[in-house]
Design a protein around this motif. Structure first.
Motif, PDB file in Angstrom:
ATOM      1  N   PRO A   1      -2.196  -5.917  -3.880  1.00 36.16           N
ATOM      2  CA  PRO A   1      -2.583  -5.744  -2.473  1.00 36.16           C
ATOM      3  C   PRO A   1      -3.283  -6.977  -1.914  1.00 36.16           C
ATOM      4  O   PRO A   1      -3.628  -7.891  -2.675  1.00 36.16           O
ATOM      5  CB  PRO A   1      -3.532  -4.550  -2.496  1.00 36.16           C
ATOM      6  CG  PRO A   1      -3.403  -3.934  -3.828  1.00 36.16           C
ATOM      7  CD  PRO A   1      -2.868  -4.956  -4.758  1.00 36.16           C
TER       8      PRO A   1
ATOM      9  N   GLU B   1       0.821  -1.208   0.000  1.00 36.81           N
ATOM     10  CA  GLU B   1       0.000   0.000   0.000  1.00 36.81           C
ATOM     11  C   GLU B   1       0.857   1.260   0.000  1.00 36.81           C
ATOM     12  O   GLU B   1       0.478   2.270  -0.582  1.00 36.81           O
ATOM     13  CB  GLU B   1      -0.930  -0.007   1.218  1.00 36.81           C
ATOM     14  CG  GLU B   1      -2.029  -1.039   1.050  1.00 36.81           C
ATOM     15  CD  GLU B   1      -2.786  -1.282   2.332  1.00 36.81           C
ATOM     16  OE1 GLU B   1      -2.891  -0.355   3.149  1.00 36.81           O
ATOM     17  OE2 GLU B   1      -3.276  -2.419   2.522  1.00 36.81           O
ATOM     18  N   TRP B   2       1.999   1.200   0.676  1.00 34.51           N
ATOM     19  CA  TRP B   2       2.841   2.389   0.770  1.00 34.51           C
ATOM     20  C   TRP B   2       3.583   2.708  -0.520  1.00 34.51           C
ATOM     21  O   TRP B   2       3.845   3.845  -0.844  1.00 34.51           O
ATOM     22  CB  TRP B   2       3.871   2.215   1.897  1.00 34.51           C
ATOM     23  CG  TRP B   2       3.268   2.246   3.264  1.00 34.51           C
ATOM     24  CD1 TRP B   2       2.036   2.722   3.605  1.00 34.51           C
ATOM     25  CD2 TRP B   2       3.855   1.768   4.479  1.00 34.51           C
ATOM     26  NE1 TRP B   2       1.836   2.573   4.951  1.00 34.51           N
ATOM     27  CE2 TRP B   2       2.932   1.996   5.515  1.00 34.51           C
ATOM     28  CE3 TRP B   2       5.081   1.187   4.798  1.00 34.51           C
ATOM     29  CZ2 TRP B   2       3.190   1.660   6.838  1.00 34.51           C
ATOM     30  CZ3 TRP B   2       5.338   0.844   6.104  1.00 34.51           C
ATOM     31  CH2 TRP B   2       4.400   1.076   7.119  1.00 34.51           C
ATOM     32  N   TRP B   3       3.973   1.650  -1.259  1.00 36.97           N
ATOM     33  CA  TRP B   3       4.783   1.857  -2.452  1.00 36.97           C
ATOM     34  C   TRP B   3       4.128   1.212  -3.662  1.00 36.97           C
ATOM     35  O   TRP B   3       3.257   0.367  -3.528  1.00 36.97           O
ATOM     36  CB  TRP B   3       6.191   1.265  -2.240  1.00 36.97           C
ATOM     37  CG  TRP B   3       6.883   1.849  -1.069  1.00 36.97           C
ATOM     38  CD1 TRP B   3       7.322   3.143  -0.951  1.00 36.97           C
ATOM     39  CD2 TRP B   3       7.208   1.201   0.173  1.00 36.97           C
ATOM     40  NE1 TRP B   3       7.902   3.327   0.289  1.00 36.97           N
ATOM     41  CE2 TRP B   3       7.853   2.162   0.994  1.00 36.97           C
ATOM     42  CE3 TRP B   3       7.046  -0.091   0.657  1.00 36.97           C
ATOM     43  CZ2 TRP B   3       8.317   1.871   2.266  1.00 36.97           C
ATOM     44  CZ3 TRP B   3       7.512  -0.377   1.939  1.00 36.97           C
ATOM     45  CH2 TRP B   3       8.135   0.594   2.723  1.00 36.97           C
ATOM     46  N   TYR B   4       4.603   1.622  -4.857  1.00 37.09           N
ATOM     47  CA  TYR B   4       4.190   0.922  -6.072  1.00 37.09           C
ATOM     48  C   TYR B   4       4.939  -0.397  -6.114  1.00 37.09           C
ATOM     49  O   TYR B   4       6.164  -0.410  -6.104  1.00 37.09           O
ATOM     50  CB  TYR B   4       4.565   1.723  -7.321  1.00 37.09           C
ATOM     51  CG  TYR B   4       3.870   3.057  -7.477  1.00 37.09           C
ATOM     52  CD1 TYR B   4       2.574   3.246  -7.031  1.00 37.09           C
ATOM     53  CD2 TYR B   4       4.512   4.119  -8.095  1.00 37.09           C
ATOM     54  CE1 TYR B   4       1.935   4.456  -7.196  1.00 37.09           C
ATOM     55  CE2 TYR B   4       3.888   5.340  -8.269  1.00 37.09           C
ATOM     56  CZ  TYR B   4       2.596   5.505  -7.816  1.00 37.09           C
ATOM     57  OH  TYR B   4       1.980   6.710  -7.991  1.00 37.09           O
ATOM     58  N   THR B   5       4.199  -1.497  -6.161  1.00 34.76           N
ATOM     59  CA  THR B   5       4.850  -2.806  -6.193  1.00 34.76           C
ATOM     60  C   THR B   5       4.277  -3.652  -7.314  1.00 34.76           C
ATOM     61  O   THR B   5       3.220  -3.337  -7.859  1.00 34.76           O
ATOM     62  CB  THR B   5       4.634  -3.571  -4.873  1.00 34.76           C
ATOM     63  OG1 THR B   5       3.225  -3.650  -4.631  1.00 34.76           O
ATOM     64  CG2 THR B   5       5.309  -2.883  -3.712  1.00 34.76           C
TER      65      THR B   5
END
Lengths: 246, 162
Positions: free
Chosen positions: A186, A178-182
């Motif tokens: 999710p 959620e914090w970074w583009y991965t």
């Protein structure tokens, strides 16, 4: 109530009480994994995009849940050992670590196998994958640190501190997507909303997750019980027990 | 004995809190480097370096995929529903690649604004469904690859970042 907890905290009391829990736990683990596994791998529907490779979820997700839960349990045991000096907590922490490392490896490996047909790559330095790899190294570190000390108490304390500090990695793993583009998607499951898949898909997964947890508790109990006998082998009650078995 | 226990408790909590702050600050300092890819908006703003290997991510725009019938060349547009990025690639695409699907492309950004991709990775979302459900959705006039919810999330996130 307090008397029971005190009895449970002593190696001798724990050894006596936990004997009753082993059989039901093993039975539950075997039944849940057998039913959940057969249901998930053979009978639940395939995914509309991924087809059958989606079924890796029935191993990947339970392993990843356990990998993180075991680390938290290990850190909690380390905390109890450091503050209240309860030896039993340290024994449990020591016995959990290899299983946790194994589960992390299973999660990483099944994820890589899943990544090839879906993403087109088995590894990317994505925040979720990397933080999970760090968890694996933390497990190895905790195991190695314990072994690196000549005195058992020194090793136990060092391993506890590393486990407690390393627990910071757990929320990072959880929120990395959620914090970074991965590349990793999710979470499909959360406590607050309903799962993003139909019941025919998540029910077998739930059984697998519960089965994996029962398996973890059963293995940890069994290993802790033998560790109690090993560490307390010179105590009178252990000798009496051995005499009895003869 | 009680006081000693309390002291140990405080020392441990202090240690863990300090470590958490250290890790938190490190992650905060590295926040842009931890992102696996640049979004088309970030590329349009010039945050991504030119002619160096980067990753860009977004959705494959509906109706943008153009394949060359004689070779493996393919061109498509990656969008975050705010900005578009043109991608050209030559090679085999992953099975999950399709219009409306999330992708991460690895390649070099060209001076005139398009990206020459060396590798295309398919992203998938957290929703799983059986083929019959997807079919039923489609029959009812919805697309199972309906990413509009995602798009509003992305838009909200970008607004919050500004």
């Amino acid at each position: 109530m307090w008397a029971f907890i005190h009895k449970l905290g002593s190696p001798k009391g724990f050894y006596a009480i936990s004997a009753r829990w082993l059989t039901p736990l093993w039975l539950a683990a075997a039944a849940l994994i057998l039913i959940g596994g057969t249901w998930g791998l053979a009978f639940s529907p395939a995914d509309y995009q991924q087809g059958d490779s989606f079924r890796i979820i029935y191993v990947h997700v339970p392993a990843a849940f356990l990998a993180q839960s075991i680390f938290v349990a290990m850190a909690a045991a380390g905390f109890v050992f450091m503050v209240w000096k309860i030896k039993l907590a340290d024994m449990a922490a020591a016995m959990m670590a290899p299983l946790g490392a194994g589960m992390t490896f299973v999660a990483l490996f099944s994820g890589a196998v899943w990544g090839v047909p879906t993403w087109g790559t088995w590894w990317q330095w994505d925040a979720r994958l990397t933080s999970m790899l760090i968890l694996f190294f933390l497990y190895i570190g905790v195991i190695a640190l314990r072994g690196a000390f000549a005195s058992r108490d020194g090793g136990a304390r060092a391993a506890s501190v590393l486990a407690m500090v390393g627990v910071i990695n757990i929320p990072i793993i959880k929120y990395s997507v959620e914090w970074w583009y991965t590349l990793h998607q999710p979470a499909t499951f959360s406590i607050t909303s309903k799962p993003a898949m139909p019941a025919a898909m998540w029910l077998p997964l739930l059984l697998m997750v519960l089965g994996f947890y029962c398996f973890f508790i059963a293995v940890t109990l069994m290993r802790t019980r033998s560790e109690i006998l090993r560490r307390e082998s010179s105590k009178r009650w252990v000798r009496a027990l051995v005499e009895e078995q003869r | 004995m009680r006081a000693k226990r309390k002291q140990r408790l405080l020392v441990i909590l202090g240690l863990v809190a300090l470590a958490a702050v250290a890790v938190g600050l490190t992650l905060y300092a590295l926040r842009s480097n931890i992102n696996l890819f640049f979004s088309p908006v970030q590329i349009a703003e010039g945050q991504a370096p030119l002619e160096r290997q980067i990753r860009a991510g977004g959705m494959v725009k509906e109706g943008s995929v153009a394949r060359d019938p004689d070779s493996l060349d393919v061109a498509f547009t990656v969008t975050d529903y705010v900005e578009d990025l043109e991608v050209r690639y030559s090679g085999i695409l992953p099975d999950l690649f399709r219009e409306g699907q999330g992708v991460v492309v690895v390649g070099r950004l060209q001076p005139d604004g398009w990206l020459r991709a060396d590798q295309v990775l398919a992203k998938h979302d957290e929703n799983y469904m059986p083929p019959e459900v997807a079919q039923a959705l489609e029959d009812a006039g919805y697309s199972p690859e309906d990413y509009q919810d995602k798009a509003t999330d992305v838009a909200k996130r970008l607004e919050a970042e500004d």
